[in-house]
Write a protein that holds these residues in place. Structure first.
Motif, PDB file in Angstrom:
ATOM      1  N   ALA A   1       0.846  -1.187   0.000  1.00 29.14           N
ATOM      2  CA  ALA A   1       0.000   0.000   0.000  1.00 29.14           C
ATOM      3  C   ALA A   1       0.883   1.240   0.000  1.00 29.14           C
ATOM      4  O   ALA A   1       2.087   1.163   0.276  1.00 29.14           O
ATOM      5  N   ASN A   2       0.295   2.400  -0.304  1.00 27.22           N
ATOM      6  CA  ASN A   2       1.097   3.624  -0.314  1.00 27.22           C
ATOM      7  C   ASN A   2       0.527   4.709   0.590  1.00 27.22           C
ATOM      8  O   ASN A   2       0.883   5.871   0.477  1.00 27.22           O
ATOM      9  N   HIS A   3      -0.386   4.353   1.481  1.00 28.56           N
ATOM     10  CA  HIS A   3      -0.918   5.305   2.440  1.00 28.56           C
ATOM     11  C   HIS A   3       0.175   5.655   3.455  1.00 28.56           C
ATOM     12  O   HIS A   3       1.022   4.814   3.780  1.00 28.56           O
TER      13      HIS A   3
ATOM     14  N   ALA B   1      -1.816 -10.513  -2.565  1.00 32.62           N
ATOM     15  CA  ALA B   1      -2.053  -9.247  -1.861  1.00 32.62           C
ATOM     16  C   ALA B   1      -3.058  -8.397  -2.629  1.00 32.62           C
ATOM     17  O   ALA B   1      -3.000  -8.292  -3.859  1.00 32.62           O
ATOM     18  N   ASN B   2      -3.977  -7.796  -1.882  1.00 38.99           N
ATOM     19  CA  ASN B   2      -5.006  -6.957  -2.491  1.00 38.99           C
ATOM     20  C   ASN B   2      -5.170  -5.697  -1.643  1.00 38.99           C
ATOM     21  O   ASN B   2      -5.559  -5.765  -0.478  1.00 38.99           O
ATOM     22  N   ASN B   3      -4.857  -4.554  -2.232  1.00 34.44           N
ATOM     23  CA  ASN B   3      -4.957  -3.279  -1.524  1.00 34.44           C
ATOM     24  C   ASN B   3      -6.282  -2.616  -1.873  1.00 34.44           C
ATOM     25  O   ASN B   3      -6.515  -2.261  -3.025  1.00 34.44           O
ATOM     26  N   LEU B   4      -7.154  -2.454  -0.890  1.00 37.56           N
ATOM     27  CA  LEU B   4      -8.430  -1.781  -1.088  1.00 37.56           C
ATOM     28  C   LEU B   4      -8.280  -0.356  -0.566  1.00 37.56           C
ATOM     29  O   LEU B   4      -8.190  -0.128   0.645  1.00 37.56           O
ATOM     30  N   VAL B   5      -8.214   0.596  -1.493  1.00 36.48           N
ATOM     31  CA  VAL B   5      -7.905   1.983  -1.151  1.00 36.48           C
ATOM     32  C   VAL B   5      -8.867   2.514  -0.100  1.00 36.48           C
ATOM     33  O   VAL B   5     -10.078   2.404  -0.218  1.00 36.48           O
ATOM     34  N   GLY B   6      -8.297   3.094   0.946  1.00 39.88           N
ATOM     35  CA  GLY B   6      -9.104   3.682   2.003  1.00 39.88           C
ATOM     36  C   GLY B   6      -9.612   2.699   3.027  1.00 39.88           C
ATOM     37  O   GLY B   6     -10.292   3.096   3.988  1.00 39.88           O
ATOM     38  N   GLN B   7      -9.287   1.393   2.843  1.00 40.31           N
ATOM     39  CA  GLN B   7      -9.792   0.386   3.782  1.00 40.31           C
ATOM     40  C   GLN B   7      -8.663  -0.432   4.413  1.00 40.31           C
ATOM     41  O   GLN B   7      -8.537  -0.483   5.634  1.00 40.31           O
TER      42      GLN B   7
ATOM     43  N   ARG C   1     -17.795  27.335  -3.080  1.00 35.31           N
ATOM     44  CA  ARG C   1     -16.879  26.962  -4.161  1.00 35.31           C
ATOM     45  C   ARG C   1     -15.679  26.328  -3.467  1.00 35.31           C
ATOM     46  O   ARG C   1     -14.899  27.025  -2.803  1.00 35.31           O
ATOM     47  N   VAL C   2     -15.531  25.021  -3.622  1.00 35.66           N
ATOM     48  CA  VAL C   2     -14.643  24.236  -2.762  1.00 35.66           C
ATOM     49  C   VAL C   2     -13.312  23.917  -3.438  1.00 35.66           C
ATOM     50  O   VAL C   2     -13.272  23.444  -4.582  1.00 35.66           O
ATOM     51  N   ALA C   3     -12.235  24.166  -2.709  1.00 41.14           N
ATOM     52  CA  ALA C   3     -10.907  23.691  -3.104  1.00 41.14           C
ATOM     53  C   ALA C   3     -10.569  22.501  -2.217  1.00 41.14           C
ATOM     54  O   ALA C   3     -10.721  22.559  -1.002  1.00 41.14           O
ATOM     55  N   MET C   4     -10.132  21.399  -2.824  1.00 40.36           N
ATOM     56  CA  MET C   4      -9.761  20.197  -2.075  1.00 40.36           C
ATOM     57  C   MET C   4      -8.249  20.036  -2.116  1.00 40.36           C
ATOM     58  O   MET C   4      -7.636  20.087  -3.185  1.00 40.36           O
ATOM     59  N   ILE C   5      -7.639  19.851  -0.941  1.00 43.01           N
ATOM     60  CA  ILE C   5      -6.194  19.661  -0.844  1.00 43.01           C
ATOM     61  C   ILE C   5      -5.934  18.253  -0.351  1.00 43.01           C
ATOM     62  O   ILE C   5      -6.410  17.860   0.716  1.00 43.01           O
ATOM     63  N   GLY C   6      -5.196  17.469  -1.130  1.00 46.44           N
ATOM     64  CA  GLY C   6      -4.914  16.088  -0.763  1.00 46.44           C
ATOM     65  C   GLY C   6      -3.558  15.647  -1.235  1.00 46.44           C
ATOM     66  O   GLY C   6      -2.854  16.383  -1.924  1.00 46.44           O
ATOM     67  N   ASP C   7      -3.202  14.408  -0.863  1.00 46.43           N
ATOM     68  CA  ASP C   7      -1.884  13.908  -1.248  1.00 46.43           C
ATOM     69  C   ASP C   7      -1.882  12.443  -1.647  1.00 46.43           C
ATOM     70  O   ASP C   7      -0.858  11.929  -2.088  1.00 46.43           O
ATOM     71  N   GLY C   8      -3.001  11.760  -1.495  1.00 53.21           N
ATOM     72  CA  GLY C   8      -3.003  10.327  -1.750  1.00 53.21           C
ATOM     73  C   GLY C   8      -4.031   9.882  -2.770  1.00 53.21           C
ATOM     74  O   GLY C   8      -4.892  10.660  -3.202  1.00 53.21           O
ATOM     75  N   VAL C   9      -3.937   8.596  -3.155  1.00 53.12           N
ATOM     76  CA  VAL C   9      -4.890   8.019  -4.113  1.00 53.12           C
ATOM     77  C   VAL C   9      -6.313   8.132  -3.583  1.00 53.12           C
ATOM     78  O   VAL C   9      -7.258   8.385  -4.336  1.00 53.12           O
ATOM     79  N   ASN C  10      -6.465   7.981  -2.256  1.00 55.25           N
ATOM     80  CA  ASN C  10      -7.802   8.023  -1.676  1.00 55.25           C
ATOM     81  C   ASN C  10      -8.429   9.415  -1.729  1.00 55.25           C
ATOM     82  O   ASN C  10      -9.625   9.574  -1.490  1.00 55.25           O
ATOM     83  N   ASP C  11      -7.636  10.429  -2.042  1.00 56.34           N
ATOM     84  CA  ASP C  11      -8.167  11.788  -2.138  1.00 56.34           C
ATOM     85  C   ASP C  11      -8.630  12.152  -3.546  1.00 56.34           C
ATOM     86  O   ASP C  11      -9.321  13.159  -3.728  1.00 56.34           O
ATOM     87  N   THR C  12      -8.242  11.359  -4.537  1.00 55.81           N
ATOM     88  CA  THR C  12      -8.489  11.757  -5.925  1.00 55.81           C
ATOM     89  C   THR C  12      -9.967  11.888  -6.287  1.00 55.81           C
ATOM     90  O   THR C  12     -10.324  12.816  -7.024  1.00 55.81           O
ATOM     91  N   PRO C  13     -10.883  11.022  -5.811  1.00 51.07           N
ATOM     92  CA  PRO C  13     -12.297  11.238  -6.157  1.00 51.07           C
ATOM     93  C   PRO C  13     -12.804  12.590  -5.652  1.00 51.07           C
ATOM     94  O   PRO C  13     -13.523  13.294  -6.368  1.00 51.07           O
TER      95      PRO C  13
END
Length: 722
Positions: free
Chosen positions: A452-454, A477-483, A608-620
């Protein structure tokens, strides 16, 4: 040929109508997917399928302009035009000198100092058809392409003055000539364009400024000696010498020595960084102290500086939505002005019964009208804003992204890796299975988490490495993003590492409450569960530190009337703890990636929202937001999804991105207001005789300079108060 995007340098554009015309010509060509032309930067960004660069240059040439692909080194080569030559302005000034003397005499009531009419005719003819020839050529090419540009107005206005003066001299009273007006109009307009070009090149072109960060020559190791070589002749693997005060030529790795460098050009942070053997150095950095040898690992567009320049080049080639209004006006501007000038002539002739007065007022209308100011209003501000953002460690992907960032009223942060450092450490491991040791549990968890990369996963793996714990081989191995992560370890069983829900943890709450009573950090810690064959064996408490600038950033955003929210995958109590420390009111914890996206969609109904993130789980959530920023050390997926990349490690850069974008958007609106008001007032004054053609030409030249000067105010932005 495959679809590709290429940038071109375009020469010969005189106003925004030229850029609009080139866009129309190219967008009609087969194989061209999209063509965007930036009048301010004199560049075109073209997406094409099966079309060579040579063919595109040929199309642009047939439209009446010159084009050249911008090469990999991002050099900004000038193609050559009379408006850029200082000698032309000097020659025009010399030719106009007799008229200046004559006009000074007229101001005190004497016509004696004005040259004889035959001298006026010769001087005006040289200027009109020599130095003014480019206006005729530009007008012809423009009209041939079906669109009128500024050259049409200048050529038409000055030709009318010259022809009428010739008529009066040869066939009328021979006294009321206006040769000085045609000369002064061409002088002022040429001077205005020269100053405009010079200002854009020297003050607004951040690409050129970035190129100046690189040295022209560098010392290269050849055998046992050092040879001075041009940066263009370097190769991967060359060993270079860097001494105090030198600029680093390429990205590389230090092989010998120690030095202190400044990498503010990439991160916006001016703090000194100590570099020693094995460390990476970046092209464009300045060696503040020490000296070292470094081996080239990347050059040109492949360096970190090259990435910044590529991003800036792409941004210059884009167009802000607010610019569409100016483009539409520019497309019909010149024909409308010609019609207005004709109406002004007719109205004044009927009112004054004076042909020459009516004609001069109509000419003044032609000369004072300026599509240049309209065309420059948005792109010059964007260029200035992009340059300032880059110097503060913010890379906007395009002009619309900067425009959107300047209009937000809520900033939503992922918690881990943004508000916090994103490098949580293991605070404690509680064992449910007493037959296991803490190190055994850590080894099992790390074996799964390496898939995983979290940030939590990365920290667990690093903790195992620090203790020299040997990791197991994991299959399936199975990585379920955010879980979490699930996989099989031979001799251990099916292992799950992740959230309580993911590992099907039951009846652990009472144990956790007891731990909180004993050590309260468990309440705000991130909890990672470890289960074998669906049996809970341990839970790991991980804590993270706040970004050192987090509190100051939140206060500054709230002072700007920007609401702040936390959207976290961690449990609500963890998010609440961080929010309480920072004074954030909108807090949402326990969110899956899908939940984050839904929450952003809900917030967008009010903000009007700005989203700041750094991971795959933030992309949606980042894709759902009005605009999104990715932390520079985040995942490639997050950076790909974002509208801007925050090159530095601190969320101070999120504030920089918003503040710079807001000031740029304000500057654009000021420029557009000025450009529209200028044309309305200028045409009105010219129509009633307040402005003569000479004053109209000076006012036209000043209009573009004023817009440029306003945009240059953005260059003074210094946001380093954290």
């Amino acid at each position: 040929m495959a679809t590709h995007e290429q940038s071109f340098k375009i020469d010969g554009m005189s106003c925004a109508a030229c850029a609009t015309r080139i866009e129309k010509v190219l967008n009609k060509k087969a194989g061209v997917t999209q063509a965007l032309v930036n009048f301010a930067s004199e560049t075109a960004s073209i997406q094409a399928d099966g079309v060579s660069d040579e063919q595109i240059c040929e199309w642009i040439k047939k439209a009446g302009y010159q084009a050249k692909p911008i090469n990999d080194n991002h050099t900004d080569e000038t193609l050559g035009t009379a408006t850029k030559a200082p000698w032309e302005i000097l020659a025009l000034a010399v030719l106009s000198l007799p008229f200046w003397v004559g006009m000074l005499g007229m101001m005190v009531g004497s016509h004696a100092l004005m040259p004889p009419i035959w001298v006026q005719f010769i001087l005006a003819t040289i200027v009109q058809f020599g130095f003014g020839w480019r206006f005729y050529k530009g007008a012809y090419d423009s009209l041939k392409g079906g669109l009128a540009n500024m050259d049409v107005l200048v050529a038409l206005g000055t030709s009318v003055i010259w022809l009428y003066s010739l008529y009066v001299w040869q066939w009328a009273d021979g006294h009321h000539v206006y040769f000085e007006a045609s000369v002064m109009v061409i002088l002022f307009i040429s001077l205005g364009k020269f100053l405009e070009m010079r200002t854009k090149k020297q003050s607004l072109d951040s690409m050129a400024l970035l190129m100046e960060l690189l040295p022209s020559t560098v010392s290269v190791k050849v055998g046992d000696s050092w040879k001075e070589r041009s940066i263009d002749t370097l190769n991967i693997g060359d060993v270079l010498l860097g001494r105090m005060g030198d600029k680093i030529a390429v990205d590389g790795t230090i092989t010998k020595g120690v030095g202190i460098t400044n990498e503010a050009h990439l991160t916006g942070e001016s703090r000194a960084i100590t570099k020693q053997q094995g460390d990476t150095v970046l092209a464009g950095s300045v060696i503040m102290d020490g000296s070292f040898e470094y081996q080239a690992t990347a050059m040109g567009r492949d360096t970190a500086l090259g990435d910044v320049m590529s991003a800036l080049q792409a941004a210059y080639g884009s167009k802000a939505n607010i610019a569409r209004l100016a483009d539409k006006v520019a497309g019909v501007f010149v024909p409308a002005v010609v019609v207005i000038a004709l109406l002004v002539f007719v109205a004044n002739y009927l009112w004054l019964s004076q042909f020459d007065a009516a004609l001069m007022r109509a000419v003044a209308v032609l000369v004072v009208a300026c599509p240049c100011a309209l065309g420059l209003a948005t792109p010059v501000a964007i260029m200035a804003g992009m340059g300032v953002a880059t110097s503060h460690g913010v890379q906007f992907k395009d002009a619309p992204s900067l425009e959107l960032a300047g209009s937000i009223d809520m900033m939503a942060f992922d918690k881990t890796g943004t508000l916090t450092l994103g490098k949580p450490s293991i605070r404690s491991i509680h064992l449910f299975d007493k037959s296991k040791t803490g190190d055994e549990v850590l080894g099992i968890a790390a074996s799964l988490e390496q898939h995983a990369n979290h940030p939590l996963a990365t920290s667990i793996v690093q903790a195992a490495k620090d203790k020299a714990i040997e990791l197991y081989t994991v299959t399936h191995a199975n990585n379920l993003v955010g879980q979490g992560v699930v996989g099989e370890i031979m001799g251990v069983g099916v292992v799950k590492v992740g959230s309580p829900k993911f590992v099907n943890a039951k009846d652990f709450e009472q144990v956790l409450e007891g731990l909180i009573t004993q050590e309260n950090f468990w309440d705000s810690a991130s909890i990672v569960m470890v289960a074998i064959n669906d049996t809970l064996i341990a839970m790991i408490a991980m804590t993270d530190e706040l970004d050192q600038h987090a509190k100051a950033v939140i206060k500054k955003l709230e002072a700007e009337q920007v609401s702040v929210a936390i959207l976290s995958g961690d449990k609500q109590s963890v998010a609440d703890d961080v929010a309480g420390e920072l004074g954030i009111m909108h807090v949402f914890g326990g969110l899956s990636p899908t939940d984050k996206a839904k929450k952003v969609a809900s917030l967008k109904q009010q903000y009007r929202v700005a989203m700041i993130g750094d991971g795959v789980n933030d992309t949606p959530a980042m894709k759902m937001a009005s605009v999104s920023f990715a932390m520079g050390e985040g995942t490639d997926v997050a950076k790909h999804s974002a509208n801007a990349i925050l090159a530095g490690k601190s969320i101070a850069h999120a504030y920089y991105a918003y503040k710079i974008a807001k000031l740029t958007l304000k500057n654009i609106k000021q420029n557009l207001f000025f450009a529209f008001i200028y044309n309305i007032v200028g045409i009105g004054f010219a129509a009633v005789g307040v402005l003569t053609p000479i004053y109209a030409a000076a006012m036209m030249a000043l209009s573009s300079i004023s817009v440029l000067a306003n945009a240059l105010r953005l260059k003074r932005i210094k946001l380093n108060d954290f």
